[in-house]
Write an enzyme that holds these catalytic residues in place. Structure first.
Site, short mmCIF file in Angstrom:
data_model
loop_
_atom_site.label_atom_id
_atom_site.label_comp_id
_atom_site.label_asym_id
_atom_site.label_seq_id
_atom_site.Cartn_x
_atom_site.Cartn_y
_atom_site.Cartn_z
N ALA A 119 -2.17 -15.83 3.58
CA ALA A 119 -2.22 -15.90 4.69
C ALA A 119 -2.32 -14.55 5.24
O ALA A 119 -2.18 -14.11 6.62
CB ALA A 119 -1.56 -16.84 5.29
N SER A 122 1.29 -11.26 2.64
CA SER A 122 1.82 -10.19 1.41
C SER A 122 3.00 -11.34 0.59
O SER A 122 3.79 -10.60 0.37
CB SER A 122 2.48 -9.11 1.89
OG SER A 122 2.30 -8.04 0.89
N SER A 123 2.46 -12.59 0.41
CA SER A 123 3.14 -13.34 -0.59
C SER A 123 3.12 -12.74 -1.88
O SER A 123 4.41 -12.61 -2.68
CB SER A 123 2.55 -14.66 -0.74
OG SER A 123 1.30 -14.58 -0.90
N SER A 124 2.25 -11.79 -2.31
CA SER A 124 2.08 -10.90 -3.54
C SER A 124 3.35 -10.10 -3.76
O SER A 124 4.09 -10.09 -4.48
CB SER A 124 0.79 -10.41 -3.67
OG SER A 124 0.38 -9.57 -2.78
N GLU A 156 1.13 -3.76 -8.58
CA GLU A 156 0.08 -4.08 -7.83
C GLU A 156 -1.16 -3.04 -8.10
O GLU A 156 -2.30 -3.46 -8.45
CB GLU A 156 0.36 -4.06 -6.25
CG GLU A 156 -0.73 -4.60 -5.51
CD GLU A 156 -0.45 -5.82 -5.26
OE1 GLU A 156 0.53 -6.51 -5.01
OE2 GLU A 156 -1.56 -6.73 -4.81
N ASP A 168 3.58 -3.32 2.06
CA ASP A 168 4.06 -4.60 1.93
C ASP A 168 5.42 -4.76 1.11
O ASP A 168 6.35 -5.19 1.30
CB ASP A 168 3.00 -5.20 1.07
CG ASP A 168 1.46 -5.29 1.59
OD1 ASP A 168 1.51 -4.72 2.67
OD2 ASP A 168 0.66 -5.53 1.12
N TYR A 217 -11.65 -3.73 0.32
CA TYR A 217 -10.24 -3.04 0.40
C TYR A 217 -10.49 -1.62 -0.53
O TYR A 217 -10.25 -0.60 0.21
CB TYR A 217 -9.10 -3.72 0.05
CG TYR A 217 -7.80 -2.88 0.34
CD1 TYR A 217 -7.03 -3.11 1.30
CD2 TYR A 217 -7.38 -2.08 -0.75
CE1 TYR A 217 -5.86 -2.36 1.58
CE2 TYR A 217 -6.28 -1.28 -0.62
CZ TYR A 217 -5.46 -1.48 0.44
OH TYR A 217 -4.12 -0.73 0.80
C1 GLA Z 1 -2.81 -4.35 2.78
C2 GLA Z 1 -2.20 -3.54 1.51
C3 GLA Z 1 -1.21 -2.61 2.21
C4 GLA Z 1 -1.80 -1.81 3.42
C5 GLA Z 1 -2.52 -2.82 4.24
C6 GLA Z 1 -3.23 -2.12 5.36
O1 GLA Z 1 -1.60 -5.14 3.07
O2 GLA Z 1 -1.41 -4.14 0.32
O3 GLA Z 1 -0.97 -1.38 1.19
O4 GLA Z 1 -3.01 -0.60 3.12
O5 GLA Z 1 -3.35 -3.55 3.68
O6 GLA Z 1 -2.73 -1.21 6.13
#
Ligand code: GLA
Length: 380
Positions: A119, A122-124, A156, A168, A217
């Site tokens: 969602a 950042s659960s990861s 990651e 994150d 990304y």
């Molecule tokens: C994701 C990435 C972060 C950051 C954001 C955008 O969440 O994991 O490191 O780059 O996108 O700001």
């Protein structure tokens, strides 16, 4: 969590650790460009329970997925397909071993969460940090908070293969209730800034996901590095893209099209994060909110990582009384919209927004409210 672990593995865990999800407050795609970012750990997260095994087998199970994944300790490498979630704990195990932590035997690992997966919260990173804390405690491998965040990012980048920055993992590690997490990503310096009293977040998740998100990304990441390379022809000692300024962009006639737009976003967003720090210190929440909404416009118009659904949510949210500002949070291209709200915007108003979204797009966004929470820790 302890009950779930016992149900799965028939004995109690040796260590349980928890780590929160995060919201990106402002500073979109600045982390890997060496800029300043503000985020928040939220009051939801994941728990990881671990116990050593007498053999060389690793077994992993998550409450959300149920099926047990089993592999040999000597076979720790990325997994493809629906069991892909195991790459986060396995990635952390792998970077901790590279960091000198000995893992002499197999492990049982269980994951539970009250954080919606996928969602944009950042659960990861939360799984990485919780695994890191659990394993470091189990094997008495001392790792400080900053290093743990850096190891999470390394897992990651190198194991999962996502070229993310430190936002994150940094927020999940350094979260503090009633505070935001400020990160200077050029130096990996972390601090906490008080969250304005009386404000909270509403999160509306578009539920829009597509297979290209990771590659989009990575494309933005590459565009930023390409823009930096062009600017370095003019200013060879330019530290990173976030250190560029308007004058340099104007002088760099070779920087055009998408690359120029990405660089303009990074430069403008860096200024907005700095201004947000000043506005927070001055207690000017209205200005903070305006910066959040301006950040969204820059992501949409210059960085090209918004989408129709996110734009709709932001546009409609900011019209509601009690919403100080709204923006996409995280990588973009789908995922969640975050609104910074005072008490006038509550459940009924959020549902109204979700209704408007549903009549436009034919499906409901998931919505919930979140407050700031504490960072990753081992449970007593
Ligand atoms: C994701 C990435 C972060 C950051 C954001 C955008 O969440 O994991 O490191 O780059 O996108 O700001």
């Amino acid at each position: 969590m302890r009950v779930f672990f016992e149900e799965q593995f028939g004995r109690p865990p040796a260590v349980v650790a928890r780590a929160p999800g995060r919201l990106e407050f402002i500073g979109n795609h600045l982390d890997y460009n060496g800029g300043p970012v503000l985020g928040a750990a939220i009051d939801r997260g994941v728990k990881i329970a671990v116990a050593p095994r007498p053999d060389q087998v690793i077994r992993l199970v998550s409450q959300a997925q149920k099926n047990l994944v089993e592999l040999d300790l000597s076979q720790v490498r990325p997994v493809q397909g629906t069991d892909g979630w195991v790459n986060y704990p396995l990635g952390m195990l792998s970077v901790l071993r590279d960091d000198g932590m000995a893992v002499p035997h197999g492990l049982d690992i269980a994951v539970t969460n009250d954080l919606p997966m996928g969602a944009g919260l950042s659960s990861s990173a939360a799984i990485e940090l919780a695994t890191g804390y659990a394993l470091a405690a189990l094997y008495r491998h001392p790792v400080d908070r900053k290093r743990m965040a850096e190891l999470g990012r390394k897992a990651e980048n190198t194991f999962v293969g996502m070229p993310c920055g430190i936002l994150d993992q940094g927020c999940s590690a350094f979260g503090k209730k009633d505070h935001l997490v400020a990160i200077d990503c050029a130096t990996n310096t972390f601090s906490n800034v008080p969250m304005p009293a009386g404000l909270r977040f509403w999160v509306l998740n578009t539920q829009k996901k597509h297979a290209l998100i990771d590659s989009l990304y990575a494309t933005r990441h590459r565009e930023c590095m390409d823009a930096l390379a062009v600017l370095r022809r003019l200013r060879p000692n330019l530290r990173d893209l976030a250190s560029a300024d308007e004058a340099l962009l104007a002088a760099a006639t070779d920087l055009q099209g998408d690359l120029l737009a990405r660089a303009r976003h990074v430069v403008g967003e860096t200024a907005r994060v700095r201004d947000t720090h000043l506005a927070l210190a001055a207690g000017d929440s209205a200005r903070v909110g305006r910066n959040l909404t301006a950040s969204h416009a820059s992501s949409r118009d210059l960085f090209g990582n918004s989408c129709e659904e996110l734009d709709f949510l932001v546009e409609h949210a900011v019209r509601c009384p009690g919403v100080l500002g709204a923006r996409l949070t995280g990588g973009g291209f789908g995922g969640a919209c975050m609104a910074l709200c005072d008490a006038r915007f509550g459940e009924a108003e959020a549902k109204g927004l979700a209704d408007a979204y549903a009549s436009r797009f034919g499906h409901r966004p998931t919505l919930f409210t979140a407050a700031t929470g504490d960072g990753a820790a081992v449970e007593a």
